[in-house]
Design an enzyme around this catalytic site. Structure first.
Site, PDB file in Angstrom:
ATOM      1  CB  ILE A 170      -1.137  -0.060   1.199  1.00 17.77           C
ATOM      2  CG1 ILE A 170      -0.227  -0.139   2.637  1.00 17.77           C
ATOM      3  CG2 ILE A 170      -2.069  -1.078   1.186  1.00 17.77           C
ATOM      4  CD1 ILE A 170      -1.107   0.212   3.548  1.00 17.77           C
ATOM      5  N   GLY A 171       2.292   1.163  -0.106  1.00 17.81           N
ATOM      6  CA  GLY A 171       3.012   2.133  -0.109  1.00 17.81           C
ATOM      7  C   GLY A 171       4.482   1.775  -0.204  1.00 17.81           C
ATOM      8  CE1 TYR A 202      17.647   4.608   2.355  1.00 14.27           C
ATOM      9  CE2 TYR A 202      16.206   5.862   3.809  1.00 14.27           C
ATOM     10  CZ  TYR A 202      17.435   5.946   2.926  1.00 14.27           C
ATOM     11  OH  TYR A 202      18.065   6.827   2.819  1.00 14.27           O
ATOM     12  CE  LYS A 224       8.471  -3.365  -2.468  1.00 17.42           C
ATOM     13  NZ  LYS A 224       8.367  -4.683  -3.236  1.00 17.42           N
ATOM     14  CB  VAL A 225       3.694   0.795   3.991  1.00 18.78           C
ATOM     15  CG1 VAL A 225       2.497   0.809   4.965  1.00 18.78           C
ATOM     16  CG2 VAL A 225       4.651   2.103   4.103  1.00 18.78           C
ATOM     17  CG  ASP A 260       9.036  15.373   4.980  1.00 11.81           C
ATOM     18  OD1 ASP A 260       9.502  16.274   3.901  1.00 11.81           O
ATOM     19  OD2 ASP A 260       9.235  14.000   4.714  1.00 11.81           O
ATOM     20  CE  LYS A 288       8.188   3.894   6.961  1.00  8.70           C
ATOM     21  NZ  LYS A 288       8.401   5.225   7.414  1.00  8.70           N
TER      22      LYS A 288
END
Length: 367
Positions: A41-42, A46, A48-49, A159, A64
């Protein structure tokens, strides 16, 4: 789409052998094989989620998964540990993502986070281009509440951007990704690391001057501007020109905005951090601005206000608000494998001593 965060040199580990040891922390004895990893999903620099379902009780989480070798190669381990620390300090603020577990294998780090499937604010902005003022005000207020809470813990976020603002299944904001956070910055103190995402960098960061928590209020102004007008305030496809615009170009606010919205944008996007809205009383300056006069902040915090947009998700398996670029990617079998040896005294594992964490059992059962 926003650029990737600007690279930051990591502080040197405090131990002579190169390890980062945060001291004793609870070992949850968690394993990758505790979960069924269902969908990507993301993605980040470094790892993925993934949407994951815990086998023991069927609970859904966003996990994550980070590759240690990539982190160490880029000397980013201190930032990963800082992200974990910030997550631990979140005592369930309503608009910050919660950490349920963190654990590691010899090759990977795992953050087990609250699963939020209303989509990134970036996703909705891409689809709708801009929002009306009431909707933008609601999101900005919830984000400001989260930023104010981080500041109360002496944490600068650094951020803020639409990609890091998620919506939950009801349409409330959830701020995520704390990899660039700076801890232990007292109200009168400054820091100077050059980091952030180009479109949202404050002038003082670009000038490589010491900066304080007012940098987050600049970013909030940039995100509000983008919600109202479709692009960040000084956007240019040429990054060098965009930096020049941020430093020297006067703020241009297109017509059609209320006086209150214009005044808030001018206050948040003031190029002098000492004169910026939020530089004096931090979150209180934002909270008391006339743009937010329709907001009852106590009701907002307790989620008693109805969000202006309902993602209408049909349960955890509903992924319509995630980018198909992610969800159509195959899940690597190695992510869900538990190695025979779960610990190592050298190499990648030793650089992340103190990483593993578990909530109290009562907290997990209550979730």
């Amino acid at each position: 789409m926003a650029s990737s965060p600007v690279g930051v040199p990591s502080p040197q580990p405090s131990r002579a052998n190169g390890n980062i040891n945060l001291g004793p922390s609870a070992n949850p004895n968690a394993r990758p094989t505790d979960f069924d990893f269902l969908k990507v999903i993301g993605k980040g620099n470094y790892g993925k989620v993934l949407l994951a379902k815990r086998k023991s009780d069927g609970a859904f989480y966003a996990v994550k998964v980070l590759q240690k070798k990539s982190i160490l190669k880029n000397k980013e381990q201190s930032h990963i540990m800082a992200e974990r620390n910030v997550l631990l300090k979140n005592v369930r603020h309503p608009f910050l993502v919660g950490l349920r577990y963190s654990f590691q294998t010899p090759e990977k780090l795992y953050f087990v986070l609250d699963y939020v499937n209303g989509g990134e604010l970036f996703f909705h902005l891409q689809r709708e281009h801009r929002f009306l003022e009431p909707r933008a005000r609601f999101y900005t207020a919830e984000v400001a509440s989260a930023i104010g809470y981080l500041h109360s813990l002496n944490i600068i976020y650094r951020d803020l951007k639409p990609e890091n603002i998620l919506l939950d299944c009801q349409g409330h904001v959830v701020l995520t990704d704390f990899g660039l956070c700076k801890e232990c910055v007292e109200p009168e103190e400054t820091t100077s690391t050059f980091c952030g995402t180009p479109e949202y960098l404050a002038p003082e960061v670009l000038r490589k001057e010491p900066y304080d928590r007012a940098v987050d209020w600049w970013c909030l102004g940039a995100v509000l501007y983008e919600m109202l007008h479709g692009l960040p305030p000084f956007f240019n496809t040429d990054v060098a020109q965009m930096y020049e615009n941020i430093l020297h170009q006067p703020l241009q606010i297109p017509g059609g905005r209320t006086v209150a919205a214009c005044d808030l944008l001018q206050g948040l996007l003031h190029k002098d951090q000492r004169q910026r809205l939020g530089s004096k009383e931090d979150f209180l300056d934002i909270k008391n601005h006339m743009f937010f006069s329709p907001i009852n902040w106590d009701d907002l915090y307790h989620k008693r206000l109805t969000p202006p947009f309902n993602p209408n998700v049909e349960g955890p398996a509903d992924l319509k608000h995630f980018d198909p670029e992610f969800t159509q990617e195959a899940v690597s079998k190695s992510i869900g494998c538990t190695p025979d040896t779960m610990s190592s005294s050298s190499g990648a594992s030793s650089a992340f001593l103190g990483f593993s964490y578990a909530q109290d059992d009562d907290d997990i059962l209550d979730s």
